[in-house]
Motif scaffolding. Structure first.
Motif, mmCIF file in Angstrom:
data_model
loop_
_atom_site.group_PDB
_atom_site.id
_atom_site.type_symbol
_atom_site.label_atom_id
_atom_site.label_comp_id
_atom_site.label_asym_id
_atom_site.label_seq_id
_atom_site.Cartn_x
_atom_site.Cartn_y
_atom_site.Cartn_z
ATOM 1 N N HIS B 153 -18.323 8.246 -13.112
ATOM 2 C CA HIS B 153 -19.349 9.192 -13.549
ATOM 3 C C HIS B 153 -20.224 8.448 -14.531
ATOM 4 N N ASP B 155 -24.131 8.704 -16.725
ATOM 5 C CA ASP B 155 -25.368 9.440 -16.951
ATOM 6 C C ASP B 155 -26.470 8.505 -17.426
ATOM 7 N N VAL B 190 -23.558 14.349 -3.754
ATOM 8 C CA VAL B 190 -24.266 14.760 -4.964
ATOM 9 C C VAL B 190 -25.662 15.254 -4.606
ATOM 10 N N SER B 194 -30.968 15.352 -8.765
ATOM 11 C CA SER B 194 -30.374 15.247 -10.102
ATOM 12 C C SER B 194 -29.143 14.358 -10.109
ATOM 13 N N ARG B 196 -26.272 15.459 -9.562
ATOM 14 C CA ARG B 196 -25.130 16.284 -9.974
ATOM 15 C C ARG B 196 -24.205 16.518 -8.807
#
Lengths: 111, 455
Positions: B153, B155, B190, B194, B196
């Motif tokens: 993960h 960001d 995902v 985005s 996400r």
């Protein structure tokens, strides 16, 4: 009017390619059937038809650009905002491409 | 510009220019990529450094060969000649090009030798030898069959990572899906904007079925090439059956709701979401299909305008009854396809109605095909025949998809929130209705046009 942001990404250049098919088909058909020899005022019927098609295409894409620009003013999620922004730019690019590539129907020899 | 065009076209100048673009833009980057990623694929580092002389030999040889060809071209030597008159004066330049060609060949031979040495005798090395910033270097090298032990993960941007630190963490299972369940091969899907988390994709287990499907597909096309027409439908049926044999491994027999995916998060199984990869695949396949279909229809109208011998003598495309039956069939199939929504009752009724409607359309199109006068006699008839075959074929596949839906329903793979198979079928039924109605109107339009536009 609420438009899906994803749809805005596709419309501009899909309309542009549809206009290519439409203008090309109308031009060839008109030449075949002799519409370029039918005078309507200072221009031929075929040129009038193609000009109307071009104006309709330009207005359609410009309208979508305006819709994109307006939806940016409304509350949107961050994702939707990004997509709408890109969608609006794509409409603008498609608009320029339409005028450059098809503008010739206004003055070039038709048949 | 005219004299330059005249001099450059179809001469060695073009050959030189093409190779400058090709070698500089494609061959050198490919070799660079091989040297960059082979240590990842093999887990080895080079011991010898033949690559450096190889680079210089290729670089010098390539420039000597092809720079000189610009000059031979400007002196008028045409492409694709193997002899020329002695007075032409191109020998010296061609001789230099030939020398360059040998130098370049030796360079490429050294590259090949160097890569073989790297693969066979390179020194085993840890992951991430280049201290790269991108994720692929976080796998062990050479990579295991599953690539990553768990999924990361992040960001931040994906080009400033530290694979050397990230790798062991992922291998220890500290990312997403760092475990096995039900013998599934899982990965994550995902959101395309985005990034996400969207859902868990369950991949089919390794199987030879894709190979057999590919063989059957190859037989289908080869039978057409070899004119073994009796084999074509056999191969087609084999393709359909093999495709369906592949599906049970990715189905779900009951609703399971959000799954644990690690890092304290949950996501749905791909059978329970609206837009998994298989749904998108059908959307894109249909978009490509629509392009093909538009070209077919456009082609017929193009011939109407530009080909000689139009209108064809005695053209008669008035087959109203079968066209009406097929129109109703395709429309009913699309509506019935929307009725099947995974609820008991509605699903079976909808699928049976779609099946019957598609079969009626196939029958009507078959009658229509037999009423088309001499399909090999004129392009107009041939075009009408091809478009009708296209419509009938799509209705037939629609029927197969309805049968598939019924089979999936009976084997318990479909429920109120497991409707992926039905939604994929619905895409097909909708497309077939739109394309089919256009296709059924096509012969009538063509006939009325040939009346007004013939030459």
């Amino acid at each position: 009017m609420k438009v899906s942001p994803f749809l805005l990404l596709l419309t501009g250049f899909v309309i542009w390619s549809g206009a290519f098919l439409g203008l090309y088909g109308a031009q060839a058909t008109g030449c075949h059937l002799g519409w370029h020899q039918v005078e309507i005022g200072p221009i031929s019927a075929l040129r009038l038809l193609l000009a109307v098609m071009l104006v309709a295409t330009v207005s359609l894409i410009a309208g979508l650009h305006v819709i994109a620009a307006r939806s940016l003013g409304e509350p949107q999620s961050e994702n939707a905002r990004l997509l709408i922004k890109i969608g609006g730019m794509l409409q603008a690019a498609a608009l320029v491409a339409t005028v450059i590539t098809y503008g010739g129907v206004m003055w070039l020899t038709l048949c | 510009m005219v004299p330059f065009d005249w001099q450059a076209h179809d001469t060695h100048f073009v050959v030189a220019h093409l190779h400058y673009v090709l070698v500089g833009g494609f061959v050198f980057p490919m070799m660079a990529a091989a040297y960059y990623w082979l240590p990842h694929i093999t887990g080895r580092q080079p011991v010898q450094h033949l690559s450096k002389p190889a680079f210089w030999l290729v670089f010098i040889g390539f420039n000597v060969t092809f720079f000189i060809m610009h000059l031979t071209g400007l002196r008028g030597m045409p492409r694709r000649v193997f002899e020329y008159p002695q007075e032409a004066g191109w020998e010296a330049l061609n001789f230099i090009s030939s020398v360059g060609g040998f130098v370049m060949t030796i360079g490429f031979a050294l590259v090949a030798l160097d890569l073989i040495m790297l693969i066979r005798h390179g020194r085993p090395f840890r992951r991430d030898p280049w201290e790269a910033g991108t994720l692929e270097w976080a796998t062990p090298t050479p990579p295991p069959s599953y690539n990553f032990g768990s999924l990361p993960h992040f960001d931040t941007r994906g080009d400033a990572l530290e694979p050397r630190k990230l790798g062991p963490e992922l291998a220890a299972g500290h990312g997403y899906l760092g475990f096995m369940r039900n013998g599934w091969m899982e990965t994550l899907s995902v959101d395309m904007v985005s990034g996400r988390l969207d859902h868990v994709v369950i991949l089919p287990r390794p199987t030879f079925l894709p190979l057999w499907t590919a063989v059957a597909t190859a037989v289908f096309f080869a039978s057409l090439l070899a004119k073994l027409y009796w084999l074509t439908p056999v191969a087609f049926v084999a393709v359909v059956i093999l495709f369906f044999l592949w599906t049970p491994s990715t189905g779900l027999k009951q609703e399971i709701g959000p799954l644990e995916i690690g890092r304290g998060e949950r996501a749905l199984h791909h059978q329970e979401v609206a837009q998994p990869p298989s749904w998108w695949a059908v959307v894109f396949a249909l978009a490509a299909n629509a392009t093909l279909y538009t070209s077919l229809v456009f082609g017929a109208f193009f011939l109407w305008l530009s080909a000689p011998n139009w209108p064809p003598p005695g053209l008669d495309f008035t087959f109203v009854l079968p066209s009406l039956v097929a129109t109703v069939g395709l429309t009913v199939a699309a509506i019935a396809g929307r009725m099947a929504n995974g609820q008991p009752g509605r699903t079976v009724t909808g699928l049976v109605a779609a099946l019957v409607a598609h079969l009626a359309s196939v029958g009507a199109v078959a009658v229509l095909l037999m009423s088309i006068p001499t399909p090999t006699g004129h392009a107009a008839s041939a075009a009408a025949f091809a478009v009708a075959v296209y419509v009938g074929f799509h209705a037939a596949i629609g029927a197969v998809l309805a049968i598939y839906g019924l089979w999936r329903w009976n084997t318990g793979f479909i429920g109120p929130s497991r409707v992926l198979d039905l939604r994929i079928g619905r895409l097909w039924h909708d497309y077939t209705a739109v394309a089919g109605l256009i296709g059924l109107a096509f012969p009538f339009v063509l006939q009325s046009l040939t009346g007004i536009g013939g030459r």
